[in-house]
Design a protein around this motif. Sequence first.
Motif, mmCIF file in Angstrom:
data_model
loop_
_atom_site.group_PDB
_atom_site.id
_atom_site.type_symbol
_atom_site.label_atom_id
_atom_site.label_comp_id
_atom_site.label_asym_id
_atom_site.label_seq_id
_atom_site.Cartn_x
_atom_site.Cartn_y
_atom_site.Cartn_z
ATOM 1 N N LYS A 1 0.843 -1.212 0.000
ATOM 2 C CA LYS A 1 0.000 0.000 0.000
ATOM 3 C C LYS A 1 0.865 1.244 0.000
ATOM 4 O O LYS A 1 0.607 2.203 -0.721
ATOM 5 C CB LYS A 1 -0.919 -0.001 1.225
ATOM 6 C CG LYS A 1 -1.874 1.196 1.253
ATOM 7 C CD LYS A 1 -2.558 1.336 2.588
ATOM 8 C CE LYS A 1 -1.562 1.972 3.566
ATOM 9 N NZ LYS A 1 -2.200 2.377 4.828
ATOM 10 N N GLU A 2 1.937 1.212 0.816
ATOM 11 C CA GLU A 2 2.788 2.377 0.913
ATOM 12 C C GLU A 2 3.458 2.669 -0.411
ATOM 13 O O GLU A 2 3.546 3.841 -0.830
ATOM 14 C CB GLU A 2 3.844 2.186 2.000
ATOM 15 C CG GLU A 2 3.287 2.190 3.416
ATOM 16 C CD GLU A 2 2.608 0.859 3.746
ATOM 17 O OE1 GLU A 2 2.753 -0.094 2.952
ATOM 18 O OE2 GLU A 2 1.929 0.782 4.791
ATOM 19 N N GLU A 3 3.918 1.619 -1.056
ATOM 20 C CA GLU A 3 4.577 1.797 -2.349
ATOM 21 C C GLU A 3 3.580 2.303 -3.377
ATOM 22 O O GLU A 3 3.890 3.172 -4.208
ATOM 23 C CB GLU A 3 5.186 0.467 -2.810
ATOM 24 C CG GLU A 3 5.921 0.543 -4.134
ATOM 25 C CD GLU A 3 7.104 1.502 -4.100
ATOM 26 O OE1 GLU A 3 7.467 2.018 -5.166
ATOM 27 O OE2 GLU A 3 7.657 1.763 -3.013
ATOM 28 N N HIS B 1 -10.761 0.359 -4.152
ATOM 29 C CA HIS B 1 -9.627 0.058 -3.280
ATOM 30 C C HIS B 1 -10.002 0.398 -1.837
ATOM 31 O O HIS B 1 -10.604 1.430 -1.558
ATOM 32 C CB HIS B 1 -8.388 0.851 -3.715
ATOM 33 C CG HIS B 1 -7.113 0.298 -3.161
ATOM 34 N ND1 HIS B 1 -6.683 0.524 -1.870
ATOM 35 C CD2 HIS B 1 -6.164 -0.510 -3.719
ATOM 36 C CE1 HIS B 1 -5.565 -0.094 -1.650
ATOM 37 N NE2 HIS B 1 -5.193 -0.741 -2.777
ATOM 38 N N PRO B 2 -9.582 -0.464 -0.905
ATOM 39 C CA PRO B 2 -9.975 -0.248 0.501
ATOM 40 C C PRO B 2 -9.262 0.926 1.169
ATOM 41 O O PRO B 2 -9.757 1.472 2.145
ATOM 42 C CB PRO B 2 -9.606 -1.569 1.165
ATOM 43 C CG PRO B 2 -8.559 -2.170 0.304
ATOM 44 C CD PRO B 2 -8.869 -1.756 -1.100
ATOM 45 N N ASP B 3 -8.134 1.335 0.651
ATOM 46 C CA ASP B 3 -7.383 2.389 1.328
ATOM 47 C C ASP B 3 -7.846 3.764 0.847
ATOM 48 O O ASP B 3 -7.892 4.036 -0.354
ATOM 49 C CB ASP B 3 -5.887 2.213 1.052
ATOM 50 C CG ASP B 3 -5.065 3.214 1.843
ATOM 51 O OD1 ASP B 3 -4.969 3.044 3.075
ATOM 52 O OD2 ASP B 3 -4.581 4.197 1.239
ATOM 53 N N LYS B 4 -8.151 4.652 1.781
ATOM 54 C CA LYS B 4 -8.691 5.959 1.420
ATOM 55 C C LYS B 4 -7.647 6.847 0.774
ATOM 56 O O LYS B 4 -7.963 7.681 -0.083
ATOM 57 C CB LYS B 4 -9.294 6.656 2.641
ATOM 58 C CG LYS B 4 -8.303 7.004 3.739
ATOM 59 C CD LYS B 4 -9.028 7.755 4.871
ATOM 60 C CE LYS B 4 -8.012 8.146 5.946
ATOM 61 N NZ LYS B 4 -8.671 8.922 7.030
ATOM 62 N N LEU C 1 -5.879 9.687 -4.088
ATOM 63 C CA LEU C 1 -4.907 9.985 -5.139
ATOM 64 C C LEU C 1 -5.456 9.624 -6.503
ATOM 65 O O LEU C 1 -5.253 10.356 -7.486
ATOM 66 C CB LEU C 1 -3.605 9.228 -4.851
ATOM 67 C CG LEU C 1 -2.839 9.703 -3.606
ATOM 68 C CD1 LEU C 1 -1.713 8.741 -3.271
ATOM 69 C CD2 LEU C 1 -2.288 11.112 -3.826
ATOM 70 N N VAL C 2 -6.162 8.535 -6.572
ATOM 71 C CA VAL C 2 -6.772 8.134 -7.843
ATOM 72 C C VAL C 2 -7.808 9.164 -8.277
ATOM 73 O O VAL C 2 -7.897 9.535 -9.444
ATOM 74 C CB VAL C 2 -7.410 6.737 -7.703
ATOM 75 C CG1 VAL C 2 -8.248 6.391 -8.947
ATOM 76 C CG2 VAL C 2 -6.329 5.677 -7.495
#
Length: 1464
Positions: free
Chosen positions: A28-30, A71-74, A79-80
């Motif tokens: 996720k970080e990458e 995607h689960p990450d906000k 960013l998308v």
Amino acid sequence: MAHSKTRATDGKITYPPGVKEISDKISKEEMVRRLKMVVKTFMDMDQDSEEEKELYLNLALHLASDFFLKHPDKDVRLLVACCLADIFRIYAPEAPYTSPDKLKDIFMFITRQLKGLEDTKSAQFNRYFYLLENIAWVKSYNICFELEDSNEIFTQLYRTLFQVINNGHNQKVHMHMVDLMSSIICEGDTVSQELLDTVLVNLVPAHKNLNKQAYDLAKALLKRTAQAIEPYITNFFNQVLMLGKTSVSDLSEHVFDLILELYNIDSHLLLSVLPQLEFKLKSNDNDERLQVVKLLAKMFGAKDSELAVQNKPLWQCYLGRFNDIHVPIRLECVKFASHCLMNHPDLAKDLTEYLKVRSHDPEEAIRHDVIVSIVTAAKKDLSLVNDQLLNFVRERTLDKRWRVRKEAMMGLAQIYKKYSLQGEAGKEATKQISWIKDKLLHIYYQNSIDDRLLVERIFAQYMVPHNLETTERMKCLYYLYATLDLNAVKALNEMWKCQNMLRHHVKDLLDLVKQPKVSGTVPELLCVPFQVHTITVRNLPDPGKAQDFVKKLAQVLEEDERIRSQLETLVSPTCSCKQAECCVREITKKLGSPKQPSNPFLEMVKFLLERIAPVHIDTESISALIKQVNKSIDGTADDEDEGVPTEQAIRAGLELLKVLSFTHPVSFHSAETFESLLGCLKMDDEKVAEAALQIFKNTGSKMEESFPHIKSILLPVLQNKAKKGPPRQAKYAIHCIHAMFSSRDTQFAQIFEPLHKGLDPSDPEQLITPLTTLGHLAMLAPEQFAGPLKSLVANFIVKDLLMNDRVPGKKTTKLWVPDDEVSPETLAKIQGIKLMVRWLLGVKNNMSKSGNSTLRMLTAILNSDGDLTEQGKMGKPDMSRLRLAAGCALLKLAQEPCYHEIITLEQYQLCALVINDECYQVRQAFAQKLHKGLCRLRLPLEYLAIFALCAKDPMKERRAHARQCLLKNINIRREYLKQHAAVSEKLFSLLPEYVVPYTIHLLAHDPDYVKVQDIEQLKDIKESLWFVLEIIMAKNENNSHAFIRKMVENIKQTKDAQAPTDPKINEKLYTVCDVAMNIIISKSTTYSLESPKDPVLPARFFTQPDKNFSNTKNYLPPEMKSFFTPGKPKAANVLGAVNKPLSTAGKQLQTKSSRMETISNASSSSNPSSPGRSKGRLDSAEMDHSENEDITMMKKNEKRDDADVSREGDKPRGRKRAVAPCQEDDSGQDPKPKRGRKKAANMSAPGQEEQWTEEARITADASMEEDEQNSPPKKGRRGRPPKATTAKEETPSKGRRGRKKATAPSPDEEEPVPEEDEEEEDRNSENMEVKPKGGRQARTPRRSQQRNIKWTPLLGQSPHFRRGGRSRAAAAKENESADELETTQQNMEDEGEEEAEQAEDGEDYTAPKVSSLTTFKMVSVALSPQASLSKVILKFTAILKQLFGLSSFGLNSNFKHVVEQINK
């Protein structure tokens, strides 16, 4: 683009330099790190970079895949979303995404990310802001216009933005949101209802209060898009308001809230909606009309609203709701008025007429809120309300309901304090409301204790605020007193008197409480309860509860020495204003309890303390007041600035001090005060000196020991005043010496001797003061001067003064002249009569038979018309003065028991006839003296019967005044009996019912009652009896009707003690008894019950009943039976009536209200058969009625299509009959001579009832005043012809002496009093605006028109108000036709107009049954020469309606009979 698409189909994704592949295989970080680089790349790109656009096309498509969108990450999603926003910017106007579903997913995704804007403190907030800014600037969402699901996308976007907006956002966020949303509305083809709801829901009050920022956002959006969104808003309201399709939106139930908010945002949004509100105002649904009214009240009343000017039809339609049938709607309209008056003064004129109608609304709450609205506006700025609006508040101070009266009084008090005392709006405003102070004090005349207490509170808090500094407070009181009218001054004096009396009662209670208690003694068992009763009755509200509370207070006083001490200080004569405030505070604090916030006992104690606390007057205050008077005398006061002439201010100040010397005498005990009063004695103004003398008399009891230097200066001044001063000053000087000096005998002797020796009958002008002084010396020291006084009376007064006419009087037709035109000889004779009476009152015994001699002298004056010598030298005005003096002297002597016993019945009857004197002023002044003596319970009860003779007075005002006097005297006696239950031995002299035997006896000896069986004379007897019985029978307490009936029956079993052997006299007595019996039977339903006790008849008037004599004969002629119609006596409205001050001698009130008296007042002295009474009862079953005066009537069975009562409000029915004659009066141009109280001859067939219509009675009364005022008296005394009687005149009797025919003053004798709107209304017997049941009692029953009439051409006869000269029957025959014609014409006009109104109002109309004779009269009137064409048409229309009704016009027997009569 074709190339791009080809590249896209290849599937190869090109990433920006330094960015590796972004897939699910990395962390996720990458992924976040790589996406940031992508965001940076897209951020730097612009629309002109065609190569880069092609290069990154597949990346753009890749970023829109479900992997990223879901995607689960906000952070990834954010960013998308930023990338997608830039992609839309870069590739605009063509998006790289062609699938509608994909576009929907993308925009829904972006919308979800915008929720991140909510947290302004988030680390990612700037990136969220960038996203918003980007899509707003590019208008990316406009791509969705072509999508089928565009509405869902837009709706979700709007909801999201309205949800996330908060007070943490700056102006830029707000602006971008508005830009984003407005582009969708302005550039789209349509606005769906769902989208519109999403915007409008934020205007609903509940949402508005939850999120103010969302409201502001919606407001800004609507302002920006007003032109584009207006059609959709109009369509929404059309659907809901006009078509009733409430299902189109969830906001349908908030439609009126939305209209208000939209109007406040931009009125152009509602251009097509406002006309729909006019339609809704006329809805049949009460709740719907109420909602519209509430809405429009806010819209019209808003500060900057111009709706009333821009949409006048809607404004007029709204005003119509002031007369709505639904109470809450009228209430809402009235509440709106205050905002409208404050924010739109230009609309006050439109509101005034509607508020006038509502100020008389049947609903108490509406009348109350009218007052609140007007007062609220007036307190903000007096210029906002006109005089007419303030007058509505003034009227409501006499409302029937206490809540309304209280609001009106308090409102006026607050206005007065703000603009008059504090002068916030200048002198013009002060002048505009100068009437308020008088009006408020006039209310003290009301009988309601609540009103009186409130007036006292208003006086202490608003008119002369007790918290002012002493000098300022006294200055305020000084100028207030100087500018009050006479009646207000009397009310204020009465207020101080009542407070002082209550202080004495409380002091007596304290004395009783302090007495040592011995069980079973009288003080323990009787005195305290009696004193408690004395305090509570007429002094505290709700006497029942108050009595218990005062008993509790007495117990507290016994137990708590501290409270007792404080109360003793409070009622002490030496208590200062500051001490009083401290004592009140301490007592209330001691009795109060924080655990019991609502404490009725404490409230009652506060009422009591408020009344007894001397918060205005103490020694310091009197000193300050004296200094203020001295300033006026010296010319250094601000009199002119206060609008008071200096002379008037000085007089008023001395009068004020005089009144206060009665109630606060101890406060005057200072050398400074007495020295100032000495200066006033030397002034040229007689009134000032008189007042100063009275003040010395009231306050100087301790002067001799406390202020010897004042005594040495004052005594010579008093002696000089007694010898040479004006008569009134001489009188007060004698009383001062009597009250102040221990050596009074010596001082009296020094005054008496020179005056006695210096009497000279040849110089009458120099006799007036000496006779006045000697008269008062005779009363105060009769024993000291016994011998000289007897000689003085016998030789000088009688022989030299009364029995000689030295100077011939002026020959004039006037019966009365002002005081300054009376001859000195007559004034001296009057003082001589007064001297005799005062001497007898001082002696108080008849051992020397001087009383008998004096009574013979007085009756001789009455028998000789005032011309004792009968030489014809005296002028008529002088004779009137002497008749009045003799009559008043008799009344004075009758108040002393030893002289009352020796007054013969003949002398009593002769005295009674003065109330029917031919001179108006004699009747007036005599009635005042009679009333005064009776009110003080000094005159015996038989003198109350004299008022029965006032039923014959030709002046309506005199009859009304006599009725008020009767009413007050009866109430005083009943109240006295309640307070003094132990005086049963005095019941015979106090019980009002015992006046009936005296009345019967007096009427049986009436000089006008000549022929025992004469119908006209019996009708007069009946009127006189009913004049008294109506008031006595109004309350059937303890079965008093049966008691009265028993008394009358007992009288018939006795004989007249005055002439027991005269059969004619006894027959008259029995006939009058039968008249009384018939009245009782016709007006009571309980007369036949058992009498509560056996009546006792006065032995001086009636013999003992003969046990062998049973008198069951009916002495009335059969024709009299028709004049006794059944019906209950009308309850007397005593609220305010009995406190009306009597008008001054020589003048009569001719106010507007007196000429426009209500039916109940007009009929108060009418005969018992008045048809108006029974009509009122009949109508009460059909008509609703109000509790105040001008009532908006509503038929119970009326059919309505718009629930409007405006027609009834504008034209209240049931009052026409009373108004018509008043209008004639006002015009002053009566085309026909009016008749007085002449009775119509009995022209009916045997057994047929003869009835006076109510309007005929009123017209007669009104015309009587006018004619009597404008024509000199033409007849001589009643019962005796004038000395110049011609042979042609008939005289009913000869040799009967003493009664003067009652006439009115001629125009030369009397100056008309200027009209004042409510001068009489404030004290009138109908003050409280109570309307009897049956709102249409003023209409005459049609059966009253069925009298036979004789058509004679005699239409110009002069009016004859009393019998004398020719017979009443002859006068009736001459004038009946004209009366009938005039009455019938009036009936026709009124009925025609009223029926026309009924037709207009849509009421069901049924043709009444009309006799052919009545129809013939109506046709004859219509065809009379005086009738205009329009009147003929109107009258014939009414005739046809009465004959056939509105629905059918077929011939019937009535019509045929009319045709036959016309042909004849």
